[in-house]
Design a protein around this motif. Structure first.
Motif, PDB file in Angstrom:
ATOM      1  N   VAL A 250     146.132  39.537  24.332  1.00 19.30           N
ATOM      2  CA  VAL A 250     147.519  39.964  24.124  1.00 19.30           C
ATOM      3  C   VAL A 250     148.456  39.215  25.054  1.00 19.30           C
TER       4      VAL A 250
ATOM      5  N   LEU B 210     151.266  36.305  25.855  1.00 17.66           N
ATOM      6  CA  LEU B 210     152.434  35.991  25.018  1.00 17.66           C
ATOM      7  C   LEU B 210     152.084  34.970  23.947  1.00 17.66           C
ATOM      8  N   ILE B 211     151.383  33.945  24.368  1.00 15.50           N
ATOM      9  CA  ILE B 211     151.037  32.888  23.412  1.00 15.50           C
ATOM     10  C   ILE B 211     150.207  33.464  22.270  1.00 15.50           C
TER      11      ILE B 211
ATOM     12  N   LEU C 208     164.408  32.560  19.561  1.00 17.89           N
ATOM     13  CA  LEU C 208     164.289  31.767  20.785  1.00 17.89           C
ATOM     14  C   LEU C 208     165.341  30.670  20.805  1.00 17.89           C
TER      15      LEU C 208
ATOM     16  N   SER D 166     168.584  32.128  21.619  1.00 18.45           N
ATOM     17  CA  SER D 166     168.716  32.436  23.030  1.00 18.45           C
ATOM     18  C   SER D 166     169.054  31.181  23.827  1.00 18.45           C
ATOM     19  N   ILE D 167     168.354  30.088  23.478  1.00 15.97           N
ATOM     20  CA  ILE D 167     168.630  28.837  24.196  1.00 15.97           C
ATOM     21  C   ILE D 167     170.071  28.407  23.973  1.00 15.97           C
ATOM     22  N   TRP D 168     170.504  28.504  22.754  1.00 13.05           N
ATOM     23  CA  TRP D 168     171.866  28.083  22.410  1.00 13.05           C
ATOM     24  C   TRP D 168     172.883  28.957  23.138  1.00 13.05           C
TER      25      TRP D 168
ATOM     26  N   TRP E 187     172.530  30.557  25.899  1.00 16.67           N
ATOM     27  CA  TRP E 187     172.615  30.263  27.332  1.00 16.67           C
ATOM     28  C   TRP E 187     173.296  28.925  27.575  1.00 16.67           C
ATOM     29  N   ALA E 188     173.065  27.987  26.666  1.00 13.76           N
ATOM     30  CA  ALA E 188     173.761  26.703  26.826  1.00 13.76           C
ATOM     31  C   ALA E 188     175.265  26.911  26.759  1.00 13.76           C
TER      32      ALA E 188
ATOM     33  N   ILE F  11     176.526  28.730  29.898  1.00 18.23           N
ATOM     34  CA  ILE F  11     176.644  27.897  31.099  1.00 18.23           C
ATOM     35  C   ILE F  11     177.842  26.969  30.964  1.00 18.23           C
TER      36      ILE F  11
END
Lengths: 314, 237
Positions: free
Chosen positions: B18, B20-21, B39, B42-44, B46-47, B50
Motif C-alpha cells: 500500500v 503510494l506508488i 497531479l 496541482s503542479i500548475w 503551484w506554478a 509562485i
C-alpha cells in the motif's frame, strides 16, 4: 515567460513532496492483540441442575442481605447487640450439660438486650428479627463459632472477666468447646446484623432464570415417542413434502391444553395425510412423562417438526 | 532461511503493498487518469501561485517606488522623460499614458483643450484595465481547480470503489484484506483532489483580494493625477 521558471519550481516542489510521501507513507499494519482466552468448563446437565437448583423451603419474602465480609459491616441501628454480651458471658461460662436449656434462661434474664448477640454469630442474619423464640443452637454453627473464637479468644476474655459476678453459683464444667462458643457470642458485639456472617445458605434461584433447560435427552425421548406414533408412509418419493410442523400447548400435567395446530402448509394429499397422522401422534402420545417439571416453561409451548428424514433417521 | 522470512511465509495473505506508488499502479486506468490530471492541476496551481506571488510583490514595490518619486517634488516632465524611455508597468504605465496624451495635445498645434480631460481619463482607465488584466491572468485556473478538484477526485474514488466492489463480487470473497486495497487506492484519488484543491482555493482568495487592493490603489492614483492635470488644463486654457 516567467511561468516556465515557476513551473519548474512547482514541479520540483511536487517531486519533493511526493518523494517524502513515498518514504514516510508506508502502511503500518495494525496490531491486533489476540483476544483474551476465556476458560470454558464443560459441565454435564446433571451438574448444571445441581448448580442451579434452589431449595423449595427457602423463604421468598425476606431476601437475605448479601454479606461478603464478616467484620466490616456497620453496626445495627439500635445498639442492642452490644449491651447484651457482657452479662451473657457469665451465664455462658456455666453451661449445663444440655446446652439449650441453659442458654434460654440465661438470655432471658438480661431483659434490655434481646438475645441478639447469640444469634449473630450464626450464619443467617434473619433469625435476629425473630428473637422472641428461643434461639436454636445448632451444632454445626457452634462448631463453626468455636473455630472462629479460637482466633479471637484473647479479646473476649478480657472483656468477660470484669463484669461477671452475677452467676458464679452454677456449676462450672470446663468444656472448652462450649466456652469458646459462648465467648464467641459476645466478641462479635460490633458485628451488625447485616455483616455478622457470610450468607451461605441456598437461595431459591432467580425467578427468571432459565437455567433449567430442556435437556437433549428429554427431547430425544419425546421425539422417539412421537416417531413411534407417527404413522406415515416412509420411503415415498419427495419425502420433504411430508414435513409437518405441529404447535402444541401443554399443561403442567403433561397433557395437551389445546388441540394441536398444524403450522406448516402443504397441498398434496400425502401431506394432508401426514399432517393428520402427526396430529394423531401428538394426541396419542400424551401424557409426555419424559418431560421434567422444572422445565415446564420450556415445553409449555412447543413446535414439533415431523420430518421424515429426522424421525426415521436410524 | 532467517526467522523474518519464515514469519513472512507464515502469513496467510501477503499483506498488500500500500505504498503510494503501489496504490497508483494498482488503480483502474480511469482512476489513474484522474490522479494524473489532478497531479498536473496541482503542479500548475503551484506554478501560478509562485508566479503570482512574485508578480504581486514586484508590482507593489514598483508602485511604492513610483509614488515616492511622484510625490518627491520632482518635476513631472522629468519623471515622464525618465519613465517613457523604458517599458513601464502598473502605476508608472498609467502615468506615462496620461502624460503622453497630455503632451500630444499640447505639442500639436491644434491645442484642443476641449475633451482633453476626458481623453486623459480614458487613457488612464485603459491602462489600469490592462494592468488589472495582467494581474488577474490565470487566477481563474486557481478558482476552477479549487472548486472542481474535489469533485474530480471524488469521481476517481467512486469509480475505484465501484470497480473494487465489482472485483469483490467476482471473487466472492468479502474479507477486509480483499476489500481494503481497492478502497485505499480509490480514496487516494480524493486525497489528491483535496491536495490540489485546498491550496488553489486559498491562493485564489488571497490573490483576488491582492488584485483588488492594487486596483484600488491604481484608481486612486489615476483620480489624483487626473485632478492635477485638470487643474493644469484649466490654468492654461
Amino acid at each position: 515567460m516567467k511561468v516556465d521558471k515557476t513551473l519548474v519550481a512547482s514541479v520540483a516542489l511536487h517531486v519533493l513532496v511526493i518523494g517524502w510521501g513515498l518514504i514516510s507513507f508506508s502502511a503500518r499494519s495494525l496490531e491486533a492483540p489476540p483476544p483474551e482466552s476465556m476458560p470454558v468448563d464443560i459441565i454435564s446437565a446433571d451438574q448444571l441442575s445441581k448448580i442451579t437448583a434452589g431449595i423449595k423451603t427457602g423463604e421468598k419474602d425476606k431476601p437475605k442481605p448479601p454479606v461478603e465480609k464478616i467484620a466490616d459491616a456497620r453496626p445495627v441501628d439500635d445498639a442492642v447487640g452490644k449491651i447484651t454480651e457482657k452479662k451473657e458471658i457469665v451465664t455462658a461460662s456455666a453451661p449445663e450439660p444440655p446446652p439449650k436449656p441453659v442458654e434460654k434462661p440465661v438470655e432471658k434474664k438480661p431483659d434490655p438486650p434481646k438475645p441478639v448477640a447469640e444469634d449473630k454469630p450464626k450464619d443467617e442474619p434473619k433469625p435476629i428479627e425473630k428473637k422472641p423464640d428461643p434461639p436454636k443452637v445448632d451444632p454445626i454453627a457452634e462448631a463453626l463459632k468455636s473455630e472462629d473464637t479460637k482466633k479471637l479468644v484473647p479479646k473476649p476474655e478480657a472483656k468477660a472477666a470484669p463484669p461477671q459476678p452475677p452467676k458464679p453459683k452454677q456449676e462450672r464444667t470446663f468444656d472448652q468447646s462450649k466456652i469458646a462458643a459462648l465467648l464467641d457470642k459476645r466478641d462479635p458485639t460490633r458485628q451488625s446484623i447485616t455483616g455478622s456472617a457470610l450468607n451461605s445458605s441456598a437461595s431459591l434461584g432467580t425467578t427468571r432464570g432459565a437455567a433449567a433447560t430442556l435437556s437433549q435427552s428429554e427431547l430425544d425421548a419425546m421425539r422417539a415417542r412421537l416417531a413411534s406414533l407417527w404413522n406415515v408412509q416412509p420411503g415415498v418419493e419427495h419425502p420433504e413434502e411430508l414435513y409437518v410442523t405441529v404447535r402444541i400447548r401443554l399443561n403442567p400435567d403433561r397433557r395437551l391444553a389445546a388441540p394441536p395446530q398444524v403450522v406448516s402448509s402443504g397441498s398434496s394429499a400425502r401431506y394432508q395425510a401426514a399432517a393428520e397422522a402427526a396430529v394423531r401422534a401428538v394426541l396419542q402420545g400424551q401424557p409426555y412423562t419424559m418431560l421434567r417439571d422444572e422445565t415446564y416453561e420450556q415445553w409449555k409451548y412447543m413446535d414439533i417438526d415431523f420430518d421424515p428424514k429426522q424421525m426415521f433417521r436410524s | 532461511m532467517n526467522p523474518a522470512d519464515v514469519a513472512q511465509a507464515a502469513l496467510p495473505l501477503p499483506s498488500a503493498d500500500v505504498s503510494l506508488i503501489a496504490l497508483f499502479l494498482q488503480a483502474h486506468w480511469v482512476v489513474k487518469a484522474v490522479m494524473l490530471g489532478l497531479l498536473a492541476c496541482s503542479i500548475w496551481v503551484w506554478a501560478i501561485a509562485i508566479d503570482k506571488m512574485f508578480l504581486y510583490s514586484r508590482t507593489k514595490r514598483a508602485m511604492d517606488r513610483f509614488e515616492q518619486a511622484f510625490w518627491s517634488g520632482q518635476s513631472i516632465e522629468e519623471l515622464y522623460r525618465a519613465l517613457s524611455a523604458k517599458p513601464t508597468q502598473s502605476m508608472a504605465a498609467c502615468f506615462v499614458a496620461a502624460m503622453r496624451e497630455w503632451k500630444r495635445s499640447f505639442e500639436s498645434q491644434a491645442r484642443s483643450f476641449a475633451g482633453l480631460q476626458m481623453r486623459i481619463e480614458k487613457v488612464m482607465n485603459v491602462s489600469i484595465a490592462r494592468e488589472i488584466e495582467r494581474l488577474e491572468r490565470r487566477l481563474l485556473v486557481l478558482a476552477t481547480v479549487g472548486s472542481a478538484g474535489p469533485f474530480v477526485g471524488l469521481f476517481g474514488t467512486v469509480w475505484g470503489i465501484m470497480s473494487s466492489f465489482q472485483s469483490i463480487a467476482a471473487s466472492k470473497n468479502t474479507s477486509l484484506a480483499v476489500v481494503a486495497p481497492g478502497i485505499a487506492e480509490a480514496l487516494f484519488a480524493t486525497a489528491i483532489g483535496l491536495i490540489a484543491a485546498i491550496p488553489a482555493t486559498i491562493f485564489y482568495n488571497k490573490f483576488t483580494s491582492e488584485v483588488n487592493r492594487q486596483a484600488q490603489r491604481l484608481e486612486g492614483f489615476a483620480d489624483e493625477f487626473s485632478a492635477i492635470l485638470s487643474r493644469q488644463i484649466d490654468e492654461r486654457a
